[in-house]
Design an enzyme around this catalytic site. Structure first.
Site, PDB file in Angstrom:
ATOM      1  N   TYR A  54     -28.202  18.491 -20.688  1.00 12.31           N
ATOM      2  CA  TYR A  54     -28.776  19.464 -22.135  1.00 12.31           C
ATOM      3  C   TYR A  54     -28.547  18.741 -23.193  1.00 12.31           C
ATOM      4  O   TYR A  54     -29.621  20.010 -23.758  1.00 12.31           O
ATOM      5  CB  TYR A  54     -27.983  21.100 -21.054  1.00 12.31           C
ATOM      6  CG  TYR A  54     -28.250  21.540 -20.090  1.00 12.31           C
ATOM      7  CD1 TYR A  54     -29.409  20.742 -18.838  1.00 12.31           C
ATOM      8  CD2 TYR A  54     -27.670  22.606 -19.824  1.00 12.31           C
ATOM      9  CE1 TYR A  54     -28.920  21.471 -18.067  1.00 12.31           C
ATOM     10  CE2 TYR A  54     -28.048  23.079 -18.450  1.00 12.31           C
ATOM     11  CZ  TYR A  54     -28.791  22.815 -17.313  1.00 12.31           C
ATOM     12  OH  TYR A  54     -28.037  22.833 -16.260  1.00 12.31           O
ATOM     13  N   HIS A 112     -22.809  17.860 -11.066  1.00 12.41           N
ATOM     14  CA  HIS A 112     -24.060  18.701 -11.408  1.00 12.41           C
ATOM     15  C   HIS A 112     -24.883  18.220 -10.320  1.00 12.41           C
ATOM     16  O   HIS A 112     -25.793  19.102  -9.899  1.00 12.41           O
ATOM     17  CB  HIS A 112     -24.698  17.816 -12.888  1.00 12.41           C
ATOM     18  CG  HIS A 112     -25.731  18.458 -13.604  1.00 12.41           C
ATOM     19  ND1 HIS A 112     -26.510  18.702 -14.235  1.00 12.41           N
ATOM     20  CD2 HIS A 112     -27.071  19.103 -12.861  1.00 12.41           C
ATOM     21  CE1 HIS A 112     -27.219  19.250 -14.950  1.00 12.41           C
ATOM     22  NE2 HIS A 112     -27.644  19.990 -14.271  1.00 12.41           N
TER      23      HIS A 112
END
Ligand SMILES: NC(=O)c1ccc[n+]([C@@H]2O[C@H](COP(=O)([O-])OP(=O)(O)OC[C@H]3O[C@@H](n4cnc5c(N)ncnc54)[C@H](OP(=O)(O)O)[C@@H]3O)[C@@H](O)[C@H]2O)c1
Length: 282
Positions: A54, A112
């Site tokens: 991110y 992730h």
């Protein structure tokens, strides 16, 4: 700091706890992103969900410091990207996250995405197991893992992830994954809990429940998560919606309403989403 209700917590199988709702920080960045995160902390969120991918871990750390809240009152969750699955890469990746966050430990660190074509997620899991033992990470979990991926890391290490963060919303209710998590003692965490572009905010079953209860459609969807035992991490840059999204513990959907909302799901055997966040090559 404004008055707000206390959020219930879930006890995890490693003895730690997580708030029943967290705050998604993608794609909040820069000064506006920090502002949105500080406002979320002021609204009462106590779990911030970020990731290396991110590119906003610095902002998350800064928001935490600007909020003035004691470190131990806020949980920060980050994620190991697919390109860091080698053991040494994973250790360096978590240290990099800590540097950017400006923290001494991460509360929850997730793989992730399993990146099965690279097939190094077991190695990445071994690294997280060791990082937890070293105290750099308090709890460890995964994201976007199938039942088969979960089986492999548990067989290899004997360590069960505390959460699996998966895409979950009324249009993709994931009953098989939720049952598997329940069998294994894994808490289901929900990304894109509203359904993002496909949020069913105008569906009759959602609006009817909202009118009956005097709440908004968004609150109905988040309450549906709570009643399924799913831990949603809604993102909102809007302070009113941030507050609204936390205020879902004072009303209840009927079993019929929960079932009707779940039946908005489309079982087409593939991920419903397509968010760049989950691209395997990352
Ligand atoms: N593990 C993964 O692979 C993965 C993948 C995707 C996302 N995530 C995580 O999950 C978090 C949440 O997912 P997401 O951002 O994709 O989806 P989401 O939280 O379901 O939806 C966010 C969108 O819904 C709007 N919204 C929020 N509350 C609302 C309400 N009460 N009524 C109407 N609209 C509302 C927001 O707009 P406003 O900002 O204008 O309110 C925003 O456009 C991310 O931030 C990230 O932390 C993880």
């Amino acid at each position: 700091m404004a008055e707000h209700a206390t959020i219930p917590t879930y006890k995890l199988h490693d003895g730690n706890t997580l708030p029943a709702i967290g705050f998604g920080t993608y794609p909040l960045k820069g000064g506006d992103g920090i502002g949105a995160m500080v406002s979320a902390l002021e609204a009462g969120y106590r779990l911030l969900d970020t990731a290396v991918n991110y590119e906003n871990e610095t902002e998350v750390g800064e928001a935490l410091r600007r909020s003035g809240l004691p470190r131990e009152e806020v949980q920060v969750a980050s994620k190991l990207p697919g390109r860091h699955h080698g053991y040494d890469d994973a250790v360096a990746s978590v240290r990099g996250s800590l540097d950017r966050l400006g923290l001494e430990y991460v509360d929850l660190h997730l793989i992730h995405w399993p990146n099965p074509s690279v097939d190094k997620y077991v190695e990445a899991w071994r690294a997280l197991v060791d990082l937890q033992k070293d105290g750099l990470v308090r709890s460890i979990g995964v994201s976007n893992f199938t039942i088969e991926h979960l089986g492999r890391i548990i067989d290899a290490t004997g360590v069960v992830p505390v959460v699996n963060q998966i895409e979950l919303h009324p249009r993709f209710p994931q009953p098989e994954m939720r049952s598997a998590h329940e069998r294994l003692g894994i808490r289901t965490e929900a990304w894109s809990p509203m359904g993002k572009r496909n949020a069913p905010l105008e569906e009759e079953v959602v609006t009817a429940a909202a009118s009956r209860l005097g709440v908004t459609p968004g609150q109905v969807i988040l309450r549906w998560h709570v009643q399924l035992g799913s831990l949603p991490i809604p993102k909102s840059a809007n302070p009113d919606r941030q507050r609204q999204n936390l205020d879902v513990f004072g009303f209840e959907l009927t079993d019929d309403e929960v079932a009707a909302i779940s039946s908005l799901g489309r079982y087409d055997g593939r991920l419903f989403g397509g968010d760049p966040d989950v691209h395997e090559e990352m």
